[in-house]
Design a protein around this motif. Structure first.
Motif, short mmCIF file in Angstrom:
data_model
loop_
_atom_site.label_atom_id
_atom_site.label_comp_id
_atom_site.label_asym_id
_atom_site.label_seq_id
_atom_site.Cartn_x
_atom_site.Cartn_y
_atom_site.Cartn_z
N GLY A 81 0.82 -1.21 0.00
CA GLY A 81 0.00 0.00 0.00
C GLY A 81 0.85 1.26 0.00
N PHE A 82 1.92 1.26 0.80
CA PHE A 82 2.80 2.43 0.88
C PHE A 82 3.50 2.67 -0.47
CE2 PHE A 82 6.99 4.29 1.97
CZ PHE A 82 6.54 5.51 2.45
N VAL A 83 4.02 1.61 -1.09
CA VAL A 83 4.71 1.73 -2.38
C VAL A 83 3.74 2.24 -3.44
CG1 VAL A 83 5.82 0.41 -4.23
CG2 VAL A 83 6.51 0.05 -1.87
N LEU A 87 3.90 5.84 -5.54
CA LEU A 87 3.92 5.90 -7.00
C LEU A 87 2.69 6.60 -7.58
CD1 LEU A 87 5.20 2.28 -7.71
CD2 LEU A 87 6.50 4.40 -7.94
N GLU A 88 1.57 6.59 -6.89
CA GLU A 88 0.32 7.07 -7.47
C GLU A 88 -0.21 8.40 -6.92
OE1 GLU A 88 -1.75 5.70 -9.93
OE2 GLU A 88 -0.12 4.31 -10.34
N THR A 105 -7.62 4.76 1.73
CA THR A 105 -7.57 4.28 0.35
C THR A 105 -6.39 3.35 0.13
OG1 THR A 105 -8.62 6.30 -0.45
CG2 THR A 105 -7.42 5.00 -2.07
N THR A 106 -5.24 3.72 0.69
CA THR A 106 -4.03 2.90 0.53
C THR A 106 -4.21 1.54 1.18
OG1 THR A 106 -2.67 4.89 0.47
CG2 THR A 106 -1.57 2.83 1.01
N LYS A 123 -2.44 4.44 -12.64
CA LYS A 123 -2.01 5.22 -13.81
C LYS A 123 -0.56 4.93 -14.18
CE LYS A 123 -5.53 8.51 -13.21
NZ LYS A 123 -6.33 9.18 -14.09
N SER A 124 0.27 4.60 -13.22
CA SER A 124 1.69 4.38 -13.46
C SER A 124 1.94 2.94 -13.88
CB SER A 124 2.47 4.70 -12.18
OG SER A 124 3.78 4.20 -12.27
#
Length: 179
Positions: A81-83, A87-88, A105-106, A123-124
């Protein structure tokens, strides 16, 4: 014709070449071994019974994975979740908002990957790659868990006479104990 005669006929048909081989619960006797070659059993389970496992509790679903593995899995869910948030959150509106919304949300995204039900769109491409690798790990973890739980609920409830359990009745055994 009894079963003994049927097995003798089967052995005779293997001997005469009508059959190439026979597989099954054929007892090896001195007379039968004069006509065909037998292989040794792959495993020797002995005599077994299926019985209710008295150690079953309502927490049996926790048993297939060790406490260390449960802890590591939970840590990796949080790390995932943190990663994904790193990124997002700059480019994806679904990972933006107040700090409590972002944390919610994470965490929701991380734990929803367990059942492939995440509703946030990534998106990434790097995020997609990370989640793809994680989904593969989750698939292996879920498969391993399911197999271990199935084993706990079925196979491990077989009691074998070779383990010293009594076979036959509560007061004694019809079989000698092998110690």
């Amino acid at each position: 014709m009894d079963a003994y005669q049927n097995y003798n006929n089967l052995i005779h048909q293997v001997h005469t070449g009508e059959f190439d081989a026979a597989v099954g619960d054929i007892t090896i006797t001195a007379n039968r071994s004069l006509y065909v070659d037998f292989t040794l059993p792959y495993t020797d389970l002995g005599i077994g019974t299926l019985s209710r496992n008295d150690d079953v509790s309502m927490w049996i679903f926790m048993k297939p994975l060790s406490s260390d593995l449960w802890l590591v899995s939970a840590c990796f869910f949080i790390l995932l979740g943190f990663v994904i948030w790193i990124l997002e959150h700059r480019t994806n509106e679904e990972f933006q908002g107040s700090p409590s919304e972002q944390i919610g949300t994470t965490l929701w995204f991380a734990f929803s990957t367990l059942v492939y039900a995440h509703r946030q769109k990534l998106k990434s491409n790097l995020s997609r790659f990370v989640v793809t690798v994680w989904l593969f790990v989750v698939l292996l973890l879920a498969s391993s868990y399911t197999a271990a739980l199935s084993s706990l609920l079925t196979i491990e409830q077989i009691r074998l006479a070779s383990k010293g359990d009594l076979i036959g009745n509560k007061n004694g055994s019809f079989l000698p104990h092998s110690t």
